[in-house]
Scaffold this active site. Structure first.
Site, PDB file in Angstrom:
ATOM      1  N   ASP A 237      -2.061  25.583 -13.107  1.00 38.87           N
ATOM      2  CA  ASP A 237      -3.659  24.875 -12.980  1.00 38.87           C
ATOM      3  C   ASP A 237      -4.134  24.816 -11.814  1.00 38.87           C
ATOM      4  O   ASP A 237      -3.363  24.203 -10.585  1.00 38.87           O
ATOM      5  CB  ASP A 237      -3.204  23.900 -13.410  1.00 38.87           C
ATOM      6  CG  ASP A 237      -3.744  22.647 -13.034  1.00 38.87           C
ATOM      7  OD1 ASP A 237      -4.761  22.537 -14.479  1.00 38.87           O
ATOM      8  OD2 ASP A 237      -4.321  21.504 -12.181  1.00 38.87           O
ATOM      9  N   ILE A 238      -5.368  24.265 -11.587  1.00 41.11           N
ATOM     10  CA  ILE A 238      -6.668  24.777  -9.833  1.00 41.11           C
ATOM     11  C   ILE A 238      -6.231  23.131  -9.554  1.00 41.11           C
ATOM     12  O   ILE A 238      -6.858  22.478 -10.252  1.00 41.11           O
ATOM     13  CB  ILE A 238      -7.357  25.102 -10.024  1.00 41.11           C
ATOM     14  CG1 ILE A 238      -7.510  26.847 -10.378  1.00 41.11           C
ATOM     15  CG2 ILE A 238      -8.310  25.132  -8.603  1.00 41.11           C
ATOM     16  CD1 ILE A 238      -8.733  27.150 -10.649  1.00 41.11           C
TER      17      ILE A 238
ATOM     18  N   ASP B 193     -17.379  27.186 -11.224  1.00 40.31           N
ATOM     19  CA  ASP B 193     -17.131  28.084 -12.468  1.00 40.31           C
ATOM     20  C   ASP B 193     -16.802  29.382 -11.252  1.00 40.31           C
ATOM     21  O   ASP B 193     -16.148  30.512 -11.244  1.00 40.31           O
ATOM     22  CB  ASP B 193     -18.815  28.503 -12.916  1.00 40.31           C
ATOM     23  CG  ASP B 193     -18.737  27.112 -14.078  1.00 40.31           C
ATOM     24  OD1 ASP B 193     -18.132  26.655 -14.630  1.00 40.31           O
ATOM     25  OD2 ASP B 193     -20.075  27.249 -14.615  1.00 40.31           O
TER      26      ASP B 193
ATOM     27  N   GLU C 201      -9.371  24.244 -15.773  1.00 44.41           N
ATOM     28  CA  GLU C 201      -8.756  24.904 -15.464  1.00 44.41           C
ATOM     29  C   GLU C 201      -7.217  25.245 -14.990  1.00 44.41           C
ATOM     30  O   GLU C 201      -6.523  25.532 -13.802  1.00 44.41           O
ATOM     31  CB  GLU C 201      -9.009  24.452 -13.868  1.00 44.41           C
ATOM     32  CG  GLU C 201      -8.309  22.777 -13.504  1.00 44.41           C
ATOM     33  CD  GLU C 201      -8.234  21.600 -14.200  1.00 44.41           C
ATOM     34  OE1 GLU C 201      -7.835  20.358 -14.483  1.00 44.41           O
ATOM     35  OE2 GLU C 201      -9.024  22.110 -15.622  1.00 44.41           O
TER      36      GLU C 201
ATOM     37  N   ASN D 142     -16.004  19.841  -9.076  1.00 46.50           N
ATOM     38  CA  ASN D 142     -17.076  20.053  -9.820  1.00 46.50           C
ATOM     39  C   ASN D 142     -17.832  18.914  -8.945  1.00 46.50           C
ATOM     40  O   ASN D 142     -19.383  18.830  -9.129  1.00 46.50           O
ATOM     41  CB  ASN D 142     -16.959  19.832 -11.152  1.00 46.50           C
ATOM     42  CG  ASN D 142     -16.293  21.321 -11.834  1.00 46.50           C
ATOM     43  OD1 ASN D 142     -16.532  21.952 -11.197  1.00 46.50           O
ATOM     44  ND2 ASN D 142     -15.613  21.501 -13.604  1.00 46.50           N
TER      45      ASN D 142
END
Length: 198
Positions: free
Chosen positions: A82-83, A99, A125, A90
């Protein structure tokens, strides 16, 4: 004809020449239409398997890869990546930068797997890696290698200086797995719980 010509006509027979040309043009239209249909079919197959943004496997294909290992009773590890703080990327830099980050992370994850392993975007993500034959220690080492690789990417030209991953690991051991352990693994896959850093 043996050399590859489609047809041969005597030029003096004009009606026959025209008829044969019409036939060859019709055949070419059919071949072009068939090539177009095959290309569209291949594109649809790719779309069914791959995530449109990142080009890695989509959720359905990941679940199929895991199911293949389960039915073959093979040992494998599932890495849930998971980022970290992706929403703030964002919010601060915009969705285009988000993106770009997703594409770069997925590309690095894809480059870091072996043939026979799989990587895909589970949603948002979140990414999942399926590592064939990995036990707990080797899965931990693979997760740490991926974590360090992603941490080393320099995004300062487009947005944040760097991004980090949190990775959780689940290992399926066919010899020792019981029904409860298998249900637990499937539950973890369903939740894509990847908050705990390895």
């Amino acid at each position: 004809l043996d050399a590859g010509a489609d047809d041969y006509v005597v030029p003096s027979r004009k009606l026959e020449v025209r008829a044969r040309i019409r036939v060859q043009l019709r055949n070419k239209r059919y071949r072009d239409a068939l090539a177009r249909v095959r290309s569209e079919r291949d594109s649809l197959r790719r779309d069914l398997r791959l995530d449109a943004l990142t080009g890695v496997l989509n959720r359905r294909s990941l679940e199929a890869a895991i199911h293949t290992h389960l039915t073959a009773h093979e040992r494998f590890a599932v890495l849930f990546a998971d980022i970290d703080h992706f929403k703030s990327i964002n919010d601060r830099f915009g969705h285009d930068v988000g993106d770009t980050v997703l594409k770069a992370v997925s590309e690095m994850l894809k480059q870091g797997i072996r043939p026979g392993d799989a990587v895909g975007r589970y949603g948002g993500e979140e990414f999942v890696l399926v590592i064939s034959g990995a036990g707990p220690e080797s899965a931990r080492l693979v997760a740490e290698r991926h974590r360090k690789t992603i941490e080393s990417i320099d995004f300062s030209g487009v947005g944040p200086k760097q991004v980090t991953l949190s990775i959780g690991v689940a290992v399926y051991e066919p010899d020792t797995a019981d029904a409860a352990a298998l249900r637990d693994l499937r539950r973890q896959i369903g939740r894509a719980s990847c908050r705990e850093r390895v």
